[in-house]
Design a protein around this motif. Sequence first.
Motif, PDB file in Angstrom:
ATOM      1  N   ASN A  19       0.802  -1.230   0.000  1.00 16.38           N
ATOM      2  CA  ASN A  19       0.000   0.000   0.000  1.00 16.38           C
ATOM      3  C   ASN A  19       0.832   1.276   0.000  1.00 16.38           C
ATOM      4  O   ASN A  19       0.478   2.258  -0.647  1.00 16.38           O
ATOM      5  N   ARG A  20       1.956   1.248   0.701  1.00 15.28           N
ATOM      6  CA  ARG A  20       2.818   2.429   0.764  1.00 15.28           C
ATOM      7  C   ARG A  20       4.172   2.051   1.332  1.00 15.28           C
ATOM      8  O   ARG A  20       4.343   0.976   1.902  1.00 15.28           O
ATOM      9  N   GLN A  21       5.135   2.947   1.187  1.00 16.14           N
ATOM     10  CA  GLN A  21       6.476   2.708   1.696  1.00 16.14           C
ATOM     11  C   GLN A  21       6.525   2.892   3.217  1.00 16.14           C
ATOM     12  O   GLN A  21       5.783   3.709   3.774  1.00 16.14           O
ATOM     13  N   ALA A  22       7.404   2.104   3.849  1.00 12.34           N
ATOM     14  CA  ALA A  22       7.661   2.254   5.280  1.00 12.34           C
ATOM     15  C   ALA A  22       9.133   2.587   5.460  1.00 12.34           C
ATOM     16  O   ALA A  22      10.003   1.842   5.006  1.00 12.34           O
ATOM     17  N   GLU A  23       9.417   3.695   6.121  1.00 11.94           N
ATOM     18  CA  GLU A  23      10.800   4.138   6.307  1.00 11.94           C
ATOM     19  C   GLU A  23      11.439   3.477   7.522  1.00 11.94           C
ATOM     20  O   GLU A  23      10.837   3.375   8.591  1.00 11.94           O
ATOM     21  N   TRP A  24      12.681   3.021   7.346  1.00  8.50           N
ATOM     22  CA  TRP A  24      13.527   2.525   8.438  1.00  8.50           C
ATOM     23  C   TRP A  24      14.559   3.612   8.703  1.00  8.50           C
ATOM     24  O   TRP A  24      15.192   4.119   7.774  1.00  8.50           O
ATOM     25  N   SER A  25      14.763   3.975   9.960  1.00  7.46           N
ATOM     26  CA  SER A  25      15.724   5.050  10.253  1.00  7.46           C
ATOM     27  C   SER A  25      16.426   4.794  11.570  1.00  7.46           C
ATOM     28  O   SER A  25      15.886   4.146  12.482  1.00  7.46           O
ATOM     29  N   THR A  26      17.639   5.292  11.667  1.00  7.59           N
ATOM     30  CA  THR A  26      18.413   5.202  12.894  1.00  7.59           C
ATOM     31  C   THR A  26      19.398   6.361  12.965  1.00  7.59           C
ATOM     32  O   THR A  26      19.635   7.053  11.964  1.00  7.59           O
ATOM     33  N   SER A  27      19.969   6.560  14.127  1.00  7.78           N
ATOM     34  CA  SER A  27      21.029   7.559  14.305  1.00  7.78           C
ATOM     35  C   SER A  27      22.050   6.997  15.278  1.00  7.78           C
ATOM     36  O   SER A  27      21.749   6.105  16.080  1.00  7.78           O
ATOM     37  N   LYS A  28      23.263   7.511  15.219  1.00  4.77           N
ATOM     38  CA  LYS A  28      24.307   7.041  16.123  1.00  4.77           C
ATOM     39  C   LYS A  28      25.422   8.066  16.219  1.00  4.77           C
ATOM     40  O   LYS A  28      25.585   8.930  15.361  1.00  4.77           O
ATOM     41  N   ILE A  29      26.197   7.955  17.291  1.00  5.76           N
ATOM     42  CA  ILE A  29      27.445   8.694  17.462  1.00  5.76           C
ATOM     43  C   ILE A  29      28.579   7.687  17.329  1.00  5.76           C
ATOM     44  O   ILE A  29      28.522   6.610  17.917  1.00  5.76           O
ATOM     45  N   ASP A  30      29.580   8.033  16.555  1.00  8.23           N
ATOM     46  CA  ASP A  30      30.643   7.104  16.197  1.00  8.23           C
ATOM     47  C   ASP A  30      32.003   7.639  16.638  1.00  8.23           C
ATOM     48  O   ASP A  30      32.298   8.826  16.453  1.00  8.23           O
ATOM     49  N   PHE A  31      32.851   6.755  17.199  1.00 13.54           N
ATOM     50  CA  PHE A  31      34.231   7.089  17.575  1.00 13.54           C
ATOM     51  C   PHE A  31      35.189   6.147  16.850  1.00 13.54           C
ATOM     52  O   PHE A  31      35.659   5.170  17.437  1.00 13.54           O
ATOM     53  N   PRO A  32      35.510   6.393  15.583  1.00  8.67           N
ATOM     54  CA  PRO A  32      36.509   5.547  14.918  1.00  8.67           C
ATOM     55  C   PRO A  32      37.929   6.015  15.230  1.00  8.67           C
ATOM     56  O   PRO A  32      38.183   7.214  15.402  1.00  8.67           O
ATOM     57  N   GLY A  46      35.828   1.084  15.094  1.00  6.95           N
ATOM     58  CA  GLY A  46      34.921   2.163  15.455  1.00  6.95           C
ATOM     59  C   GLY A  46      34.022   1.724  16.602  1.00  6.95           C
ATOM     60  O   GLY A  46      33.647   0.548  16.700  1.00  6.95           O
ATOM     61  N   PHE A  47      33.690   2.659  17.478  1.00  3.94           N
ATOM     62  CA  PHE A  47      32.816   2.383  18.613  1.00  3.94           C
ATOM     63  C   PHE A  47      31.562   3.236  18.446  1.00  3.94           C
ATOM     64  O   PHE A  47      31.641   4.460  18.419  1.00  3.94           O
ATOM     65  N   SER A  48      30.406   2.573  18.329  1.00  4.14           N
ATOM     66  CA  SER A  48      29.156   3.254  17.989  1.00  4.14           C
ATOM     67  C   SER A  48      28.179   3.231  19.150  1.00  4.14           C
ATOM     68  O   SER A  48      28.097   2.244  19.885  1.00  4.14           O
ATOM     69  N   PHE A  49      27.422   4.321  19.271  1.00  2.00           N
ATOM     70  CA  PHE A  49      26.393   4.455  20.291  1.00  2.00           C
ATOM     71  C   PHE A  49      25.105   4.874  19.590  1.00  2.00           C
ATOM     72  O   PHE A  49      24.970   6.015  19.145  1.00  2.00           O
ATOM     73  N   PHE A  50      24.173   3.915  19.467  1.00  3.58           N
ATOM     74  CA  PHE A  50      22.966   4.127  18.674  1.00  3.58           C
ATOM     75  C   PHE A  50      21.888   4.848  19.472  1.00  3.58           C
ATOM     76  O   PHE A  50      21.714   4.630  20.673  1.00  3.58           O
ATOM     77  N   ALA A  78      27.920  -0.715  19.966  1.00  2.13           N
ATOM     78  CA  ALA A  78      28.358  -1.702  18.977  1.00  2.13           C
ATOM     79  C   ALA A  78      29.764  -1.367  18.523  1.00  2.13           C
ATOM     80  O   ALA A  78      30.234  -0.228  18.654  1.00  2.13           O
ATOM     81  N   ILE A  79      30.438  -2.376  17.963  1.00  2.00           N
ATOM     82  CA  ILE A  79      31.792  -2.212  17.434  1.00  2.00           C
ATOM     83  C   ILE A  79      31.748  -2.455  15.925  1.00  2.00           C
ATOM     84  O   ILE A  79      31.020  -3.327  15.443  1.00  2.00           O
TER      85      ILE A  79
END
Length: 246
Positions: free
Chosen positions: A96-109, A127-131, A157-158
Amino acid sequence: MKLKYLTVVLLFSIYLPLQSQEFGFGVKGGLNTISIGDIITVGSNGANGPVAGLVFEPQKDLGFQFGGYFFAQFGKLYVRPELNYFSSKSYYDFPNRQAEWSTSKIDFPILVGYDLIGPISVYAGPGFSFFGDTTIEGVQETGFTTGDAGPDIKTTAISFNIGIAFRYKRLGIDLRYELGQTEVAEEREDFIRSTFGVNLADLQSYNPNILSLSVSYDIFRTDAQNIGSLFSGLFKNNKCYCPYKK
């Protein structure tokens, strides 16, 4: 845990200038795409819903990132810790319609690079990520779902980063692939069928891999005299661009 990684990066950044030949810092920004899992319909999707086993592959959309970095040069080798903010998204083409998947994170590579030839270099590093919040549009929390409404990504996450960079004076272009090392487990989601045409479905397990392209600018460099800058001739070769002369 966030404070521990931040402290390590900070101490590392303070130590590097003391040992390096050249160092500096700058800002960067760019675009990215992320790889996520398929969605497969399961069970009964209702008399007018799609049959079980129907696969919806994620369609990549452009996200953005921005941040800052510090670098220290040791001959052809360099070390570059960064602090970046990522916003990434994809979407699923439901009936019927599109569904958006989204996320954000802060990254320390923390990247280690090598100058190959001229302005071109390659690099790699962890890299060390914080979602932050990760959502799929149209998901509702019911007795049929696994966990919360939407993907259950771990907050920390790593990842492992590899890339190639081109630098001209203060400007840089960076193409990077980030391989997620923390797998997101399979989950059952319950979508609003009247809106999206899908009811119960499984979001397949995946590693959130990211492809990004960014542009950087060195705000400060200790070798600014060699690359040119607004004050590149200041007090050099007996020249003085100031109100007095020696």
